[in-house]
Design an enzyme around this catalytic site. Structure first.
Site, PDB file in Angstrom:
ATOM      1  N   ASP A  14      29.040  61.361  70.202  1.00 32.30           N
ATOM      2  CA  ASP A  14      29.373  61.068  68.816  1.00 32.30           C
ATOM      3  C   ASP A  14      28.066  61.124  68.018  1.00 32.30           C
ATOM      4  OD1 ASP A  14      31.311  60.369  66.928  1.00 32.30           O
ATOM      5  OD2 ASP A  14      30.884  58.253  67.111  1.00 32.30           O
ATOM      6  N   PHE A  68      39.051  61.372  65.864  1.00 27.38           N
ATOM      7  CA  PHE A  68      38.999  60.486  67.019  1.00 27.38           C
ATOM      8  C   PHE A  68      40.001  60.992  68.049  1.00 27.38           C
ATOM      9  CE2 PHE A  68      39.589  56.776  69.639  1.00 27.38           C
ATOM     10  CZ  PHE A  68      38.288  56.355  69.784  1.00 27.38           C
ATOM     11  N   VAL A  69      39.528  61.243  69.250  1.00 28.86           N
ATOM     12  CA  VAL A  69      40.398  61.808  70.286  1.00 28.86           C
ATOM     13  C   VAL A  69      40.530  60.879  71.484  1.00 28.86           C
ATOM     14  CG1 VAL A  69      39.964  64.208  69.646  1.00 28.86           C
ATOM     15  CG2 VAL A  69      38.440  63.089  71.280  1.00 28.86           C
TER      16      VAL A  69
HETATM   17  P1  IMP Z   1      27.328  57.659  70.559  1.00 28.75           P
HETATM   18  O1  IMP Z   1      26.997  59.102  70.743  1.00 28.75           O
HETATM   19  O2  IMP Z   1      26.204  56.751  71.012  1.00 28.75           O
HETATM   20  O3  IMP Z   1      27.704  57.371  69.121  1.00 28.75           O
HETATM   21  O4  IMP Z   1      28.582  57.251  71.440  1.00 28.75           O
HETATM   22  C1  IMP Z   1      29.221  58.184  72.256  1.00 28.75           C
HETATM   23  C2  IMP Z   1      30.349  57.540  73.061  1.00 28.75           C
HETATM   24  O5  IMP Z   1      31.372  57.044  72.191  1.00 28.75           O
HETATM   25  C3  IMP Z   1      31.042  58.592  73.916  1.00 28.75           C
HETATM   26  O6  IMP Z   1      30.411  58.705  75.182  1.00 28.75           O
HETATM   27  C4  IMP Z   1      32.458  58.082  74.004  1.00 28.75           C
HETATM   28  O7  IMP Z   1      32.607  57.201  75.105  1.00 28.75           O
HETATM   29  C5  IMP Z   1      32.650  57.344  72.709  1.00 28.75           C
HETATM   30  N1  IMP Z   1      33.388  58.228  71.761  1.00 28.75           N
HETATM   31  C6  IMP Z   1      32.868  59.071  70.851  1.00 28.75           C
HETATM   32  N2  IMP Z   1      33.831  59.745  70.183  1.00 28.75           N
HETATM   33  C7  IMP Z   1      35.005  59.321  70.719  1.00 28.75           C
HETATM   34  C8  IMP Z   1      36.394  59.674  70.464  1.00 28.75           C
HETATM   35  O8  IMP Z   1      36.757  60.506  69.616  1.00 28.75           O
HETATM   36  N3  IMP Z   1      37.312  59.017  71.228  1.00 28.75           N
HETATM   37  C9  IMP Z   1      36.986  58.093  72.173  1.00 28.75           C
HETATM   38  N4  IMP Z   1      35.706  57.747  72.432  1.00 28.75           N
HETATM   39  C10 IMP Z   1      34.730  58.350  71.719  1.00 28.75           C
END
Ligand code: IMP
Ligand code: MG
Length: 184
Positions: free
Chosen positions: A107, A155-156
């Site tokens: 994300d 969001f998936v």
């Molecule tokens: P970030 O990159 O630190 O913001 O967080 C990434 C983590 O958030 C991913 O490894 C997923 O576990 C979770 N995540 C990000 N996008 C989604 C989504 O669309 N659905 C469910 N979990 C998500």
């Protein structure tokens, strides 16, 4: 679990099981070629990356080791804070090892950037990353060497990804109906 089993809760399917399988096979073929003859440790971040790790590791044609880490990066629940806490650490010493971090979806990229730095800090010989990604929301630069599908900013759920700890066991990737969130 298949889309048809929860049809009333699904808005649309984004990536089918067949599409996931073929992309993972592609990434696995590349990694098998690149790491043949080397000792490779796959590191997956719990819980979301477990499905990807299982499918990906089985698609490899080289023997690898696997380990897991549980991280928390969400300070206030919804927005990634960038402050990562280790909930459960690896069980092996990574010094001198070639590591491939297998992730589900990135994300903001904060969690992954932190993990890659941390593994290098612990003395890993190399740290590369493989995953499916959501590039439009990226805030932190992370070099993803083996990149799967890029998906829009939605969001998936499914294939390891959850909404409120549910839908992880769906075998494809889908977008939920808004009513599912409203009911929460
Ligand atoms: P970030 O990159 O630190 O913001 O967080 C990434 C983590 O958030 C991913 O490894 C997923 O576990 C979770 N995540 C990000 N996008 C989604 C989504 O669309 N659905 C469910 N979990 C998500
Ligand atoms: Mg994750």
């Amino acid at each position: 679990m298949k889309i048809a089993d929860v049809q009333d809760q699904i808005d649309h399917e984004l990536i089918s099981k067949a599409q996931i399988d073929s992309k993972i096979a592609e990434l696995a073929a590349q990694v098998s070629e690149d790491y043949r003859g080397r000792d490779l440790l796959l590191v997956a971040v719990l819980k979301g990356a477990v499905n990807t790790l299982v499918a990906f590791s089985q698609a490899l044609s080289i023997p690898v080791q696997m380990d897991f880490m549980s991280l928390s990066s969400y300070g206030d629940g919804t927005v990634s804070s960038g402050t990562v806490t280790v909930r459960q650490d690896l069980s092996v010493d990574v010094r001198g090892r070639h590591i491939l971090i297998v992730e589900d979806i990135v994300d903001s990229g904060r969690t992954l950037a932190w993990l890659a730095d941390e593994l290098k800090r612990r003395g890993a010989a190399s740290v590369e990353v493989a995953l499916l990604q959501k590039p439009s929301r990226r805030e932190v630069d992370v070099d993803v060497k083996y990149s799967g599908y890029e998906i829009p900013d939605e969001f998936v759920v499914g294939f390891g990804l959850d909404y409120a700890e549910r839908y992880r066991n769906l075998d494809s990737i889908a977008v939920l109906k808004p009513a599912v969130y409203q009911g929460a």
